[in-house]
Design a protein around this motif. Sequence first.
Motif, mmCIF file in Angstrom:
data_model
loop_
_atom_site.group_PDB
_atom_site.id
_atom_site.type_symbol
_atom_site.label_atom_id
_atom_site.label_comp_id
_atom_site.label_asym_id
_atom_site.label_seq_id
_atom_site.Cartn_x
_atom_site.Cartn_y
_atom_site.Cartn_z
ATOM 1 N N ASP B 384 0.805 -1.232 0.000
ATOM 2 C CA ASP B 384 0.000 0.000 0.000
ATOM 3 C C ASP B 384 0.837 1.280 0.000
ATOM 4 O O ASP B 384 0.288 2.391 -0.028
ATOM 5 N N PRO B 386 2.726 3.063 -2.142
ATOM 6 C CA PRO B 386 2.573 4.135 -3.133
ATOM 7 C C PRO B 386 1.331 4.997 -2.859
ATOM 8 O O PRO B 386 1.388 6.224 -2.926
ATOM 9 N N THR B 387 0.237 4.350 -2.512
ATOM 10 C CA THR B 387 -1.001 5.089 -2.226
ATOM 11 C C THR B 387 -0.841 5.952 -0.968
ATOM 12 O O THR B 387 -1.158 7.143 -0.957
ATOM 13 N N ILE B 388 -0.338 5.317 0.074
ATOM 14 C CA ILE B 388 -0.171 6.051 1.348
ATOM 15 C C ILE B 388 0.773 7.228 1.183
ATOM 16 O O ILE B 388 0.527 8.324 1.695
ATOM 17 N N ASN B 390 1.421 9.010 -1.435
ATOM 18 C CA ASN B 390 0.814 10.135 -2.159
ATOM 19 C C ASN B 390 -0.258 10.832 -1.320
ATOM 20 O O ASN B 390 -0.392 12.060 -1.364
ATOM 21 N N GLU B 391 -0.998 10.053 -0.549
ATOM 22 C CA GLU B 391 -2.003 10.652 0.337
ATOM 23 C C GLU B 391 -1.349 11.600 1.344
ATOM 24 O O GLU B 391 -1.809 12.702 1.583
ATOM 25 N N ASP B 404 5.897 7.258 -9.008
ATOM 26 C CA ASP B 404 6.551 6.704 -7.815
ATOM 27 C C ASP B 404 8.040 7.031 -7.802
ATOM 28 O O ASP B 404 8.658 7.103 -6.737
#
Lengths: 506, 506
Positions: B384, B386-388, B390-391, B404
């Motif tokens: 997770d 990459p998502t975290i 960016n968030e 990334d």
Amino acid sequence: MTTSLENRVSAFRDFVKKISSYNQALAVLHWDMRTQAPRKGMEARSEVIGTLSAEQFKLATSKEMEAFLDELGASDTLASLDPVTRHTVLECKKEFDRNKLIPAETYQQFVVLTSQAETIWEEAREKNDFSMFQPYLEKIVDFQLKFIEFWGNDGKNKYNTLLDLYEPGMTVEQLDAIFATLREKTVDLVAAIAQSPNKPDTSALTKHFPIAEQDAFSRFVLKKIGYDFQAGRMDRSVHPFCTSFNPGDVRITTRFDENDFNNALFSCIHEAGHAMYEQNIDPELLFTPLCDGTSMGIHESQSRYWENMVGRSLPFWKGMYSELLSAFPAQFEGVSLDSFYRAINEVTPSFIRTESDEVTYNLHVMIRYEIEKGLINGTLKVADLPTIWNEKMEEYLGVVPPTDTLGVLQDVHWAGGSFGYFPTYSLGNVYAAQFAHVMQQEIKDYEELIESGDFTPIREWLKEKIHQHGKMKSPRELVEAITGEGTNATYLVDYLVKKYSDIYKL
Amino acid sequence: MTTSLENRVSAFRDFVKKISSYNQALAVLHWDMRTQAPRKGMEARSEVIGTLSAEQFKLATSKEMEAFLDELGASDTLASLDPVTRHTVLECKKEFDRNKLIPAETYQQFVVLTSQAETIWEEAREKNDFSMFQPYLEKIVDFQLKFIEFWGNDGKNKYNTLLDLYEPGMTVEQLDAIFATLREKTVDLVAAIAQSPNKPDTSALTKHFPIAEQDAFSRFVLKKIGYDFQAGRMDRSVHPFCTSFNPGDVRITTRFDENDFNNALFSCIHEAGHAMYEQNIDPELLFTPLCDGTSMGIHESQSRYWENMVGRSLPFWKGMYSELLSAFPAQFEGVSLDSFYRAINEVTPSFIRTESDEVTYNLHVMIRYEIEKGLINGTLKVADLPTIWNEKMEEYLGVVPPTDTLGVLQDVHWAGGSFGYFPTYSLGNVYAAQFAHVMQQEIKDYEELIESGDFTPIREWLKEKIHQHGKMKSPRELVEAITGEGTNATYLVDYLVKKYSDIYKL
């Protein structure tokens, strides 16, 4: 080979690799100290070098090494080993025996003595006071005699034991013959040159040569002759030297004098000659004691060949002269190629060996050789050296140093405990002339290649015949394989007479 | 102390000196590899480094070391030792236990894994493909969890075990509080700056700055602030770094960008900040493991203090501006001191940590800290990231990396197996602000001194309070002794708010 022997060989090679790693690391630490390290870090660095040297020494003289040598060095086993391992065993055994035969305490005393002697020598040289240095030199000679006793001797001449340290297999008998030929012809040649009215005009060489431009031109020349800057680098140091960490990293140093063109360029070519030897050793020998030049004399043959027989040759400058004029147009304005060639080959009897020309150089070496031989065989006394030095200078070179500083005190070698080393400088010249003679026969259009700046065939020849072998072949094996005869000074004499008869129009 | 204990202490100190000598030699070999060594020598050099590292490791984890530590580390004996020996025993014990608690095989697997992971990470970053790197990072996280099991934990937070590697004594509890303060105020400050109409004009900084002139100006500035070139040197490398062999030889490196004034100068000052710490360690600690900065955070406090709190301050440039204009007259023609000062302090939320400004830098660090904590405590999954990532970038900095490569893949630390290291970057800023606050009170005419270019009182203060102690005092001891309180982010927040409210006229 049995599995158990294979395992032992593999363990031995690992052990040797470890020792070699220490040596490589120590070489980097030394290089850094002499070219890069800041003043305030020197003291701690010396201690680090001392500690790692001691570790290396411990390994090389350990019970473990002894067990390997006993086992692998047994004649039947030795014969069954692959050639690299076999020569590695022999080389390690030589070092092991040399170290083991001297009591640790004796060696320790010698290290302390030479360390003190170097300091005293510096002061004595500065003060022109041989008597300060004399007691140290006497003790150092006594140690040499002890070492000869410990190491043993061939029964013919004590000095042979010392010669063998630097030029394995070389003897006083051979050297005396070589030097007799060389001395007689050189003394005649020097006398003839002195009487020649055709002296070179060297004034252009001492004009102003900015350091950055000398540096650039030196690099250009080194690339041209084939020193590989991707497997080395060039830095500055007080005294020029070459050091090899591995064939992919062989570094040279130089020093520049703004008012002397002769100084740096030829020193760079000289060091690059040493370096190209090391750069071209077979990579298979990496991490063994064989990854090194086979002797001081053969090493010097490479540096002197490139410096003098190539770098100070007419074909070389025929090809390079327009480059020189582009690099230094003002300095060499109106100087013809011929005049330049004659200038860089000026012969003048002088006091200092390291600054002497190609012809008189060997006479300087012979004086040292004869003195060393006399000291070791008891026919000379240390106390008499200043007198003997000056007598020999007068006899061979026709000049007498006005001070011991410019005479018997000029070289560091004896203070450092090196006896038997000096002759290898002249052997380098002798070998170089022998090799060059064969190259001229075996390499098509030899002179034209030099003139055209295509050094590849020469480099390939040297690599194939000499460089790649490292210590796998002895100096004698190399010389005989290449020339079909032993060490022979005739070729050097012929080369010098021909070259300088032409330059001085004798 | 009994004679037999004295002998043991002396033997222990010799043993430790030997280990330190290996470390110093290895540091030289690494430095040379990154700044000097030719391409073709790299492979053999790596092997030499591998061999000597293994020897060093063997000594540090040997039975001999164990015996020393058992004997000298016994509480009664320990109390009777002189302070340097006592701290040396404690430091060696820490390293010994850490090494001994991990089975050799596990550690070997980890070394192989991170070596592969670094290669894969490079490729993944180039290809913008996190999925390539993911399985390696998962395994690396698993190894961290194993290490924590082997090393033990304080029972409060698993991550504390890793933090302790880089910042002894630091805990998640403390860090969470520090970062909470810092995050809230920084996010507000960044938002206010974004809305300010008073943006600096940075166009002068990207004019053409010839490298030789940048080099000369950087050296001038470093001499001015007190980096001792007689106890160090500056070279070029791909990534700038500082390395200490001993306090008399602490070297820094830099890289120059002809089209970016900001790049080299402040990086030089940063590395010189690290170097002045090492140059001023008490020489009595030489050849012990105490001859080093006490933690990564305290080390970073020195580099960030000089880089930002001195080097990017208004008083500094008030004093230095005429020198700058002399060095680069064309580039800064018509640029006022105020405009220059504001330009070198531009704040812009960006994707890459190492290129970020003084304000947003800590937000980059916090993102990594929170992710590391989550991975170690099992609340986050590698898949997770990459998502975290960016968030969090959007939440803290208001920008989302488009790839990334510009996001979660930008740093080498995780591929190299370093977890717990990132927070020390921000701790450095926090400590630096605390120290600067005290200096302003204790050093008379603090700002005037900076403006006048007289940095001696500041350097002496740092030497006395921090540098000389090496690892003799823990980071916490230093901070408490200097500030009378614990780690406290308020000073950094106040400093940032004041400085940037002024620059952006908030």
